[in-house]
Motif scaffolding. Sequence first.
Motif, PDB file in Angstrom:
ATOM      1  N   PHE A  51      -9.203  85.525  56.737  1.00 44.09           N
ATOM      2  CA  PHE A  51     -10.507  85.059  57.022  1.00 44.09           C
ATOM      3  C   PHE A  51     -11.120  85.216  58.621  1.00 44.09           C
ATOM      4  O   PHE A  51     -10.447  84.934  59.095  1.00 44.09           O
ATOM      5  CB  PHE A  51     -10.802  83.688  56.468  1.00 44.09           C
ATOM      6  N   LYS A  52     -12.385  85.474  58.560  1.00 46.95           N
ATOM      7  CA  LYS A  52     -12.910  85.662  59.911  1.00 46.95           C
ATOM      8  C   LYS A  52     -14.044  84.405  59.888  1.00 46.95           C
ATOM      9  O   LYS A  52     -14.372  83.772  58.970  1.00 46.95           O
ATOM     10  CB  LYS A  52     -13.887  87.022  59.840  1.00 46.95           C
ATOM     11  N   THR A  53     -14.232  84.076  61.070  1.00 43.10           N
ATOM     12  CA  THR A  53     -15.164  82.980  61.410  1.00 43.10           C
ATOM     13  C   THR A  53     -16.526  83.525  62.020  1.00 43.10           C
ATOM     14  O   THR A  53     -16.414  84.092  63.046  1.00 43.10           O
ATOM     15  CB  THR A  53     -14.462  81.970  62.387  1.00 43.10           C
ATOM     16  N   LEU A  54     -17.593  83.110  61.493  1.00 44.62           N
ATOM     17  CA  LEU A  54     -19.015  83.445  61.807  1.00 44.62           C
ATOM     18  C   LEU A  54     -19.418  82.404  62.133  1.00 44.62           C
ATOM     19  O   LEU A  54     -19.499  81.057  61.691  1.00 44.62           O
ATOM     20  CB  LEU A  54     -19.655  84.477  60.632  1.00 44.62           C
ATOM     21  N   VAL A  55     -20.475  82.267  63.396  1.00 40.62           N
ATOM     22  CA  VAL A  55     -20.982  81.191  63.806  1.00 40.62           C
ATOM     23  C   VAL A  55     -22.792  81.785  63.717  1.00 40.62           C
ATOM     24  O   VAL A  55     -23.101  82.764  64.303  1.00 40.62           O
ATOM     25  CB  VAL A  55     -20.844  80.878  65.325  1.00 40.62           C
ATOM     26  N   GLY A  56     -23.331  80.800  63.064  1.00 41.40           N
ATOM     27  CA  GLY A  56     -25.042  81.218  63.010  1.00 41.40           C
ATOM     28  C   GLY A  56     -25.380  79.692  63.288  1.00 41.40           C
ATOM     29  O   GLY A  56     -25.039  78.856  63.810  1.00 41.40           O
ATOM     30  N   LYS A  57     -26.915  79.841  63.255  1.00 37.23           N
ATOM     31  CA  LYS A  57     -27.971  78.749  63.550  1.00 37.23           C
ATOM     32  C   LYS A  57     -28.863  78.781  62.656  1.00 37.23           C
ATOM     33  O   LYS A  57     -29.646  79.620  62.281  1.00 37.23           O
ATOM     34  CB  LYS A  57     -28.563  79.129  64.877  1.00 37.23           C
ATOM     35  N   GLY A  58     -28.796  77.710  61.910  1.00 34.60           N
ATOM     36  CA  GLY A  58     -29.823  77.114  60.976  1.00 34.60           C
ATOM     37  C   GLY A  58     -31.220  76.793  61.423  1.00 34.60           C
ATOM     38  O   GLY A  58     -31.079  76.174  62.441  1.00 34.60           O
ATOM     39  N   ASP A  59     -32.269  77.123  60.455  1.00 33.23           N
ATOM     40  CA  ASP A  59     -33.435  76.370  61.128  1.00 33.23           C
ATOM     41  C   ASP A  59     -33.741  75.023  60.980  1.00 33.23           C
ATOM     42  O   ASP A  59     -34.560  74.208  61.666  1.00 33.23           O
ATOM     43  CB  ASP A  59     -34.658  77.367  60.389  1.00 33.23           C
ATOM     44  N   GLU A  95     -23.676  84.827  73.131  1.00 34.33           N
ATOM     45  CA  GLU A  95     -23.724  83.275  72.970  1.00 34.33           C
ATOM     46  C   GLU A  95     -22.259  82.881  72.547  1.00 34.33           C
ATOM     47  O   GLU A  95     -22.230  81.621  72.809  1.00 34.33           O
ATOM     48  CB  GLU A  95     -24.932  82.877  72.344  1.00 34.33           C
ATOM     49  N   LEU A  96     -21.579  83.407  71.847  1.00 36.31           N
ATOM     50  CA  LEU A  96     -20.160  82.817  71.436  1.00 36.31           C
ATOM     51  C   LEU A  96     -19.440  81.965  72.217  1.00 36.31           C
ATOM     52  O   LEU A  96     -18.995  80.987  72.039  1.00 36.31           O
ATOM     53  CB  LEU A  96     -19.567  83.873  70.819  1.00 36.31           C
ATOM     54  N   LEU A  97     -18.929  82.601  73.342  1.00 35.21           N
ATOM     55  CA  LEU A  97     -18.174  82.078  74.459  1.00 35.21           C
ATOM     56  C   LEU A  97     -18.699  80.650  74.876  1.00 35.21           C
ATOM     57  O   LEU A  97     -17.803  79.631  74.914  1.00 35.21           O
ATOM     58  CB  LEU A  97     -17.690  82.951  75.600  1.00 35.21           C
ATOM     59  N   GLY A  98     -19.942  80.714  75.469  1.00 35.56           N
ATOM     60  CA  GLY A  98     -20.513  79.646  76.033  1.00 35.56           C
ATOM     61  C   GLY A  98     -20.794  78.366  74.843  1.00 35.56           C
ATOM     62  O   GLY A  98     -20.479  77.302  75.168  1.00 35.56           O
ATOM     63  N   THR A 100     -19.056  78.122  71.974  1.00 33.76           N
ATOM     64  CA  THR A 100     -17.762  77.808  71.141  1.00 33.76           C
ATOM     65  C   THR A 100     -16.518  77.488  71.827  1.00 33.76           C
ATOM     66  O   THR A 100     -15.558  76.809  71.648  1.00 33.76           O
ATOM     67  CB  THR A 100     -17.057  78.681  69.951  1.00 33.76           C
ATOM     68  N   GLY A 101     -16.356  78.331  72.965  1.00 36.22           N
ATOM     69  CA  GLY A 101     -15.270  78.270  73.804  1.00 36.22           C
ATOM     70  C   GLY A 101     -14.245  79.592  73.509  1.00 36.22           C
ATOM     71  O   GLY A 101     -13.297  79.776  74.140  1.00 36.22           O
ATOM     72  N   GLY A 106     -11.481  86.359  68.437  1.00 35.35           N
ATOM     73  CA  GLY A 106     -10.697  85.060  68.379  1.00 35.35           C
ATOM     74  C   GLY A 106     -11.183  83.721  68.241  1.00 35.35           C
ATOM     75  O   GLY A 106     -10.654  82.675  68.844  1.00 35.35           O
ATOM     76  N   CYS A 107     -12.311  83.970  67.661  1.00 31.83           N
ATOM     77  CA  CYS A 107     -12.932  82.632  67.217  1.00 31.83           C
ATOM     78  C   CYS A 107     -12.396  81.985  66.041  1.00 31.83           C
ATOM     79  O   CYS A 107     -12.309  82.572  64.913  1.00 31.83           O
ATOM     80  CB  CYS A 107     -14.464  82.951  67.013  1.00 31.83           C
TER      81      CYS A 107
END
Length: 163
Positions: A51-59, A95-98, A100-101, A106-107
Amino acid sequence: MSKEKHKKTNALRILDTHHVPYTINEYEWSEERGQGIHVVEELGLQEHEVFKTLVGKGDKTGHVVFCIPVAKELDMKQAARVSGNKSVQLIAVKELLGLTGYLRGGCSPVGMKKQFPTYFDATMEPQDAVYISAGLRGMQMRVSPQDLQSVVNAQFAPLTMDH
C-alpha cells in the motif's frame, strides 16, 4: 517485534509503543524508480499486499491521509465522500516533508508530525498482513491492517477507481 538491526523511524517507534508486531523489509530505493510498484518488484510481493500513502487536502476537513494498493489510483470523488468533503486535492510533493515529516517514497500513515484523518482502502481490511512504508525510502513494514488501523484510528472504505 522485529529484532533485526535497522534504523528506527518514528513509525516504528510508535508501533513499538503500541506493542504492535511488525517485520521490516528493506530494498534499494531510487528516484527514477520511486513508484510504489517498484516495492512489489524489489521485494517479490503481490500488488494487493503493498500500500502507498497519499496525502490530500479536503475543502472542509483540511488534510487527510489515504492508503491504497500501489498499483491502483485514488478515486477523488470517493475520497471526498468518505472523508466528509465536497472535494479533495492531493498536496504538492514539495509540501509533503514540511507537513508530514516524510519524503515522497517514504511516507507512512504512522508517525506524521500531526495525526490527520486517515482512510485505508477496503481491500486492506481482510488481509492478514500488508506492506506499507516504515517512514523511510527503501524500508517497508509488514503489519496487520487491524493493528495499523487501531494505531492511526483509520477507517476502511472503498477508495480506488475500480471499487
